[in-house]
Design a protein around this motif. Structure first.
Motif, PDB file in Angstrom:
ATOM      1  N   GLU A  15      37.706  47.106  46.362  1.00 28.34           N
ATOM      2  CA  GLU A  15      38.532  46.499  47.293  1.00 28.34           C
ATOM      3  C   GLU A  15      37.907  46.187  48.518  1.00 28.34           C
ATOM      4  O   GLU A  15      38.291  45.553  49.447  1.00 28.34           O
ATOM      5  CB  GLU A  15      39.881  47.263  47.251  1.00 28.34           C
ATOM      6  CG  GLU A  15      39.691  48.392  47.900  1.00 28.34           C
ATOM      7  CD  GLU A  15      41.186  49.030  47.949  1.00 28.34           C
ATOM      8  OE1 GLU A  15      41.091  50.325  48.108  1.00 28.34           O
ATOM      9  OE2 GLU A  15      42.199  48.464  47.415  1.00 28.34           O
ATOM     10  N   HIS A  16      37.062  47.099  49.035  1.00 31.65           N
ATOM     11  CA  HIS A  16      36.277  46.925  50.438  1.00 31.65           C
ATOM     12  C   HIS A  16      35.378  45.756  50.414  1.00 31.65           C
ATOM     13  O   HIS A  16      34.783  45.511  51.696  1.00 31.65           O
ATOM     14  CB  HIS A  16      35.531  48.160  50.455  1.00 31.65           C
ATOM     15  CG  HIS A  16      36.443  49.308  50.685  1.00 31.65           C
ATOM     16  ND1 HIS A  16      36.892  50.019  51.625  1.00 31.65           N
ATOM     17  CD2 HIS A  16      36.985  50.434  49.640  1.00 31.65           C
ATOM     18  CE1 HIS A  16      37.875  51.076  51.910  1.00 31.65           C
ATOM     19  NE2 HIS A  16      37.624  51.273  50.628  1.00 31.65           N
ATOM     20  N   SER A  17      35.058  45.071  49.444  1.00 26.01           N
ATOM     21  CA  SER A  17      34.241  43.996  49.431  1.00 26.01           C
ATOM     22  C   SER A  17      35.044  42.755  50.214  1.00 26.01           C
ATOM     23  O   SER A  17      36.431  42.433  49.983  1.00 26.01           O
ATOM     24  CB  SER A  17      34.041  43.210  48.074  1.00 26.01           C
ATOM     25  OG  SER A  17      33.032  44.075  47.493  1.00 26.01           O
ATOM     26  N   LEU A  18      34.501  42.230  51.312  1.00 25.66           N
ATOM     27  CA  LEU A  18      35.361  41.499  52.072  1.00 25.66           C
ATOM     28  C   LEU A  18      36.060  40.321  51.510  1.00 25.66           C
ATOM     29  O   LEU A  18      35.232  39.270  50.954  1.00 25.66           O
ATOM     30  CB  LEU A  18      34.321  40.868  53.334  1.00 25.66           C
ATOM     31  CG  LEU A  18      33.752  42.194  54.336  1.00 25.66           C
ATOM     32  CD1 LEU A  18      32.954  41.536  55.340  1.00 25.66           C
ATOM     33  CD2 LEU A  18      35.114  43.031  54.667  1.00 25.66           C
ATOM     34  N   ALA A  22      38.514  42.742  45.070  1.00 27.63           N
ATOM     35  CA  ALA A  22      38.072  43.559  43.733  1.00 27.63           C
ATOM     36  C   ALA A  22      38.790  44.425  43.354  1.00 27.63           C
ATOM     37  O   ALA A  22      39.905  44.664  43.776  1.00 27.63           O
ATOM     38  CB  ALA A  22      36.521  43.591  44.224  1.00 27.63           C
ATOM     39  N   VAL A  23      38.010  45.581  42.720  1.00 28.95           N
ATOM     40  CA  VAL A  23      38.736  46.571  42.084  1.00 28.95           C
ATOM     41  C   VAL A  23      39.230  47.637  43.096  1.00 28.95           C
ATOM     42  O   VAL A  23      38.179  48.260  43.838  1.00 28.95           O
ATOM     43  CB  VAL A  23      37.909  47.258  41.015  1.00 28.95           C
ATOM     44  CG1 VAL A  23      38.740  48.306  40.390  1.00 28.95           C
ATOM     45  CG2 VAL A  23      37.541  46.106  39.930  1.00 28.95           C
ATOM     46  N   PHE A 220      37.445  42.558  38.686  1.00 32.15           N
ATOM     47  CA  PHE A 220      38.554  42.897  38.556  1.00 32.15           C
ATOM     48  C   PHE A 220      38.911  43.774  37.388  1.00 32.15           C
ATOM     49  O   PHE A 220      38.208  43.762  36.246  1.00 32.15           O
ATOM     50  CB  PHE A 220      39.463  41.656  38.467  1.00 32.15           C
ATOM     51  CG  PHE A 220      38.738  40.549  37.909  1.00 32.15           C
ATOM     52  CD1 PHE A 220      38.920  40.290  36.288  1.00 32.15           C
ATOM     53  CD2 PHE A 220      37.838  39.674  38.204  1.00 32.15           C
ATOM     54  CE1 PHE A 220      38.258  39.360  35.631  1.00 32.15           C
ATOM     55  CE2 PHE A 220      37.251  38.433  37.662  1.00 32.15           C
ATOM     56  CZ  PHE A 220      37.593  38.429  36.207  1.00 32.15           C
ATOM     57  N   PRO A 221      39.864  44.548  37.365  1.00 26.32           N
ATOM     58  CA  PRO A 221      40.043  45.667  36.422  1.00 26.32           C
ATOM     59  C   PRO A 221      40.230  44.739  35.030  1.00 26.32           C
ATOM     60  O   PRO A 221      39.890  45.473  34.060  1.00 26.32           O
ATOM     61  CB  PRO A 221      41.528  46.346  37.009  1.00 26.32           C
ATOM     62  CG  PRO A 221      41.465  45.995  38.239  1.00 26.32           C
ATOM     63  CD  PRO A 221      40.976  44.711  38.399  1.00 26.32           C
ATOM     64  N   GLU A 222      41.223  43.786  34.843  1.00 26.79           N
ATOM     65  CA  GLU A 222      41.520  43.078  33.515  1.00 26.79           C
ATOM     66  C   GLU A 222      41.242  41.759  33.641  1.00 26.79           C
ATOM     67  O   GLU A 222      41.263  40.986  34.564  1.00 26.79           O
ATOM     68  CB  GLU A 222      42.761  43.507  33.404  1.00 26.79           C
ATOM     69  CG  GLU A 222      43.477  44.942  33.221  1.00 26.79           C
ATOM     70  CD  GLU A 222      44.880  45.034  32.930  1.00 26.79           C
ATOM     71  OE1 GLU A 222      45.165  45.216  31.926  1.00 26.79           O
ATOM     72  OE2 GLU A 222      45.684  45.038  34.120  1.00 26.79           O
ATOM     73  N   GLY A 223      40.916  41.205  32.273  1.00 25.70           N
ATOM     74  CA  GLY A 223      40.530  39.814  32.264  1.00 25.70           C
ATOM     75  C   GLY A 223      41.949  38.930  32.647  1.00 25.70           C
ATOM     76  O   GLY A 223      41.578  38.061  33.261  1.00 25.70           O
TER      77      GLY A 223
END
Length: 295
Positions: A15-18, A22-23, A220-223
């Motif tokens: 999630e730190h990706s700007l 993200a996860v 991402f965690p799930e499709g």
């Protein structure tokens, strides 16, 4: 580790990706622990913001953290009159504290150029900060993959030879498969970049006696979260979901796959799966808490 087939995620964006949603780090560690994975890597693009949080949470969950970074590499300078070429990603993983320090130095190199260019490092900078790092070649969109897609086989080989010289015994040729069919599985139709580069990457690896490694580029965690993530990419890049112009897109397969899913996906190249475990065994560093260093 068990003799049963094992797979370790070496390419995960948190999630730190700007602006890309993200996860979350806690969810990533929970997914790895719940899936029985002994280790997992975080490789955010051009930053290491979550290295400490990730290390602490993974250790508490009994999962080995592997600290890494997806680094943008300026690998093929444009000639006179040619349009500048965008940097291409490679993945670097810290084996030791020395490698972690070199990874931080390279992160500084990304942003201290002062010429208005996009964040990137050069091959010479990689060479100056090579100790203690394992390099993955970047997959279909990495420097080797881009050259293969452009039909420049000799240049691709020369670039791979240069990386092999910078990382002797520590370079892995990276393969990715994100099938476009909802069911996935071996033999599914791959995105264009993966389909155009896989054979060339495998052939170069065999010719040069370099190990292969299978990675799953996790965003991402799930499709089922694909559409929401796609909308976040559009917000970050000022694009529209239904626009006709080309824009950055992932696939519903860029989710956190299980070990069994990845083993089935690369059943024809089992060494690429096995090498994820070998890489984890070669990485023995985690960031740890310490008191603030005050002036």
């Amino acid at each position: 580790m068990s003799s049963a087939p094992r797979f370790i995620h070496l390419r995960t964006h948190t999630e730190h990706s700007l602006l890309e949603g993200a996860v979350p780090v806690k969810a990533l560690v929970r997914l790895a622990a719940g899936g029985g994975m002994p280790a997992i890597a975080v490789t955010d693009t051009n930053n290491m913001f979550c290295a400490l949080e990730f290390s602490v949470l993974a250790k508490e969950a009994g999962v080995q953290p592997i600290i890494g970074c997806q680094i943008s590499l300026a690998h093929d300078p444009a000639g006179p009159g040619e349009r500048p070429r965008l940097p291409a990603p490679v993945v670097l993983l810290a084996q030791s504290e020395v490698g972690y320090m070199n990874l931080m130095k390279l992160n500084s190199c990304l942003y201290l150029r002062g010429d208005g260019s996009l964040p990137h490092v050069t091959l010479d900078e990689l060479d100056r900060h090579t100790e203690g790092l394992i390099c993955l070649s970047g997959g279909p969109d990495g420097p080797i993959g881009r050259l293969l897609r452009a039909g420049q086989g000799p240049k691709a080989r020369a670039a791979l030879e240069r990386l092999a010289a910078i990382y002797p015994g520590r370079l892995y040729v990276e393969l990715q498969r994100h099938p476009l069919e909802a069911s996935g599985g071996e033999g599914g139709r791959l995105p264009e970049a993966e389909a155009l580069t896989e054979r060339g990457l495998v052939e170069l690896a065999y010719e040069m006696a370099l190990p292969l490694v299978a990675t799953n580029d996790v965003h991402f965690p799930e499709g089922k979260m694909y559409e929401a993530h796609d909308a976040l990419i559009c917000i970050a890049e000022g694009a529209y979901i239904d626009q006709l112009e080309p824009r950055r897109k992932l696939t519903p397969q860029h989710y956190f796959k299980s070990q069994s899913e990845m083993c089935a996906l690369f059943a024809d190249l089992p060494e690429a799966i096995e090498n994820t475990v070998e890489i984890a065994r070669r990485c023995a560093f985690m960031a740890s808490k310490r008191k603030p260093i005050l002036p």
